[in-house]
Write a protein that holds these residues in place. Structure first.
Motif, short mmCIF file in Angstrom:
data_model
loop_
_atom_site.label_atom_id
_atom_site.label_comp_id
_atom_site.label_asym_id
_atom_site.label_seq_id
_atom_site.Cartn_x
_atom_site.Cartn_y
_atom_site.Cartn_z
N HIS A 266 19.44 38.73 17.24
CA HIS A 266 19.60 39.10 18.74
C HIS A 266 19.49 40.51 18.97
O HIS A 266 19.32 40.86 19.76
N VAL A 267 18.35 41.22 17.75
CA VAL A 267 18.79 42.51 18.18
C VAL A 267 17.07 42.73 18.58
O VAL A 267 16.22 42.74 19.39
N MET A 268 16.18 41.51 18.12
CA MET A 268 14.69 41.57 18.52
C MET A 268 14.86 40.31 19.24
O MET A 268 13.50 40.37 19.90
N VAL A 269 15.03 38.95 19.30
CA VAL A 269 14.58 38.14 20.35
C VAL A 269 15.56 38.16 21.54
O VAL A 269 15.51 37.96 22.33
N SER A 270 16.82 37.19 21.21
CA SER A 270 17.77 37.22 22.73
C SER A 270 18.08 38.87 23.36
O SER A 270 18.05 38.78 24.63
N GLN A 271 18.27 39.83 22.51
CA GLN A 271 18.06 40.91 22.94
C GLN A 271 19.88 41.35 23.52
O GLN A 271 20.04 41.80 24.97
N ALA A 272 20.83 40.36 23.86
CA ALA A 272 22.04 39.76 24.42
C ALA A 272 23.15 40.58 23.90
O ALA A 272 24.37 40.69 24.31
N ILE A 273 23.02 41.99 23.03
CA ILE A 273 24.19 42.88 21.85
C ILE A 273 24.29 43.40 23.24
O ILE A 273 23.61 44.64 24.13
N TYR A 274 25.80 43.74 23.93
CA TYR A 274 26.21 44.63 24.68
C TYR A 274 26.49 45.61 23.43
O TYR A 274 28.01 45.93 23.15
N TRP A 275 25.89 46.68 23.62
CA TRP A 275 25.69 47.52 22.94
C TRP A 275 27.09 48.86 23.28
O TRP A 275 27.96 49.14 22.37
N PRO A 276 26.95 49.17 24.35
CA PRO A 276 28.55 49.98 24.74
C PRO A 276 29.48 49.60 24.16
O PRO A 276 31.16 50.15 23.46
N VAL A 277 30.20 48.06 23.96
CA VAL A 277 31.26 47.26 22.68
C VAL A 277 31.33 47.89 21.56
O VAL A 277 32.12 48.21 21.24
N VAL A 278 30.20 47.44 21.27
CA VAL A 278 29.88 47.75 19.44
C VAL A 278 29.97 49.25 19.24
O VAL A 278 30.63 49.26 17.87
N LEU A 279 29.66 50.32 19.91
CA LEU A 279 29.84 51.03 19.46
C LEU A 279 31.34 52.06 19.34
O LEU A 279 31.11 52.59 18.53
N PHE A 280 32.16 51.29 19.50
CA PHE A 280 33.51 51.67 19.79
C PHE A 280 34.06 50.22 18.82
O PHE A 280 35.32 50.86 17.76
N ALA A 281 33.75 49.26 18.62
CA ALA A 281 35.00 48.15 17.90
C ALA A 281 33.39 47.72 16.67
O ALA A 281 35.11 47.90 16.00
N GLY A 282 32.39 48.31 16.93
CA GLY A 282 31.76 48.71 14.96
C GLY A 282 32.66 49.24 14.20
O GLY A 282 33.13 49.36 13.20
N PRO A 283 32.78 50.84 14.73
CA PRO A 283 33.95 51.51 13.84
C PRO A 283 35.48 51.46 13.78
O PRO A 283 35.56 51.25 12.41
N GLY A 284 36.07 50.62 14.03
CA GLY A 284 37.45 50.15 14.51
C GLY A 284 36.95 49.05 13.47
O GLY A 284 38.20 48.43 12.29
N ALA A 285 35.80 47.97 13.48
CA ALA A 285 35.99 46.68 12.71
C ALA A 285 36.28 47.70 11.12
O ALA A 285 36.43 46.78 9.90
N ILE A 286 35.28 49.02 10.98
CA ILE A 286 35.10 49.11 9.55
C ILE A 286 36.87 49.28 9.21
O ILE A 286 36.63 49.53 8.16
N ILE A 287 37.42 50.03 9.84
CA ILE A 287 38.93 50.44 9.37
C ILE A 287 39.35 49.16 9.27
O ILE A 287 40.04 49.08 8.19
N GLY A 288 39.32 48.25 10.05
CA GLY A 288 40.07 46.48 9.98
C GLY A 288 39.25 46.22 8.63
O GLY A 288 39.95 45.34 7.70
#
Length: 322
Positions: A266-288
């Motif tokens: 998804h990073v190199m081929v589809s390039q469909a990741i919505y990074w602004p969401v990941v920027l905040f949801a990712g750290p929250g997922a670490i806590i969870g």
């Protein structure tokens, strides 16, 4: 133990500082924070459920992103990216729990009922032996499941023509709903028929055949739904009679390895990741991912099974209705 806790604090601090640096270097960080900070709670919620049940975080992220109007490819890609944070944190948390219990340094409530030192020491040794006995199949399960899951996932990602409409995302919500409902039914049935026999601790020869087959299929499903292989492994192990906590831990570790293998596409081929969401949801997922272990250990195995099944059923129905 003190050293490991200190190291964990250092790692968390480094992650937080790195996140702040990334945010500051982006264009208009204040606007980003205002618009997307709420996604941190989504990350926490998704990772708690994912790491407390063995299911991937997609059981939360897929319905939510569908409801927000994300395209199927963006839904799956963004879910993969967030799970790289949450499932990894959960995998390390469960691994640390296993190592602490193996060294008799984990929490042992049964020792509190003994007043004298000798009895307390005996209780700790008994708990250590019980944990090692119930978790002795960990390495075997992971060795059989991880390569198979990654193989199935890569087959699906690089050969989409083999899987028709599912590969195009046209049936994402339907596939998600049907898959989740079937899993929930299996879990409810398992709770109803399972007695109070002690959990089994060793894989049988048939498991060595079935586990790779199940995980190849699970990897294929995960490639297109961002859930699948963790749920399948957890359900299989629990139905087989393994310890519930052990089954969930195996599923979390497997899911972590699978999403890391899949996110590269998804990073190199589809390039469909919505990074602004990941920027905040990712750290929250670490806590969870860190908090989920406490949720599992707080409830009885039966309650965890019912919780798992009920949550999957609700999300499956929502996937068909929405």
């Amino acid at each position: 133990l003190m050293f490991s806790q200190f190291t964990a604090l250092q790692i968390r601090g480094l992650i937080f500082v790195s996140w702040c640096v990334v945010l500051i270097t982006l264009q208009d960080p204040v606007r980003l924070f205002v618009d997307y900070a709420a996604f941190a709670m989504l990350g926490v919620l998704g990772a708690v459920f994912a790491n407390a049940t063995g299911a991937g975080g997609g059981v939360v992220f897929v319905p939510f992103f569908n409801h927000m109007g994300f395209s199927p490819s963006a839904t799956v890609a963004t879910s993969f990216a967030i799970q790289c944070f949450g499932m990894t944190a959960g995998a390390f948390t469960w691994w640390r729990f296993h190592k602490m219990q193996s060294l008799s340094q984990g929490e042992n409530r049964s020792a509190e009922q003994y007043r004298d030192k000798a009895s307390s020491k005996f209780a700790l040794q008994s708990a250590k032996h019980l944990h090692l006995n119930q978790w002795q199949g960990l390495y075997s399960v992971l060795l059989l499941s991880i390569p198979a899951s990654v193989t199935g996932l890569l087959i699906a990602q690089f050969n989409p023509a083999w899987f028709g409409p599912l590969a195009k995302g046209d049936m994402l919500h339907i596939g998600f709903g049907v898959f989740s409902i079937l899993l929930a039914i299996c879990m409810f049935f398992m709770v109803a028929v399972t007695g109070r026999k002690p959990p089994i601790t060793q894989l049988r020869p048939l498991d060595s055949i079935l586990l790779p087959i199940i995980c190849i299929c699970g990897g294929i499903i995960t490639a297109y739904l961002s859930i699948g292989v963790g749920e399948l492994l957890a359900v299989y192990l629990i139905i087989r009679g393994f310890n519930v906590t052990f089954s969930i831990a195996c599923a979390v570790m497997l899911s972590a390895a699978t999403v890391w293998s899949g996110v590269i596409h998804h990073v190199m081929v589809s390039q469909a990741i919505y990074w602004p969401v990941v920027l905040f949801a990712g750290p929250g997922a670490i806590i969870g991912g860190v908090l989920a272990k406490r949720l599992v250990l707080h409830f009885s195995p039966k309650h965890v099974k019912l919780f798992f099944a009920s949550w999957i059923l609700i999300l499956g129905l929502s996937g068909l209705v929405l």
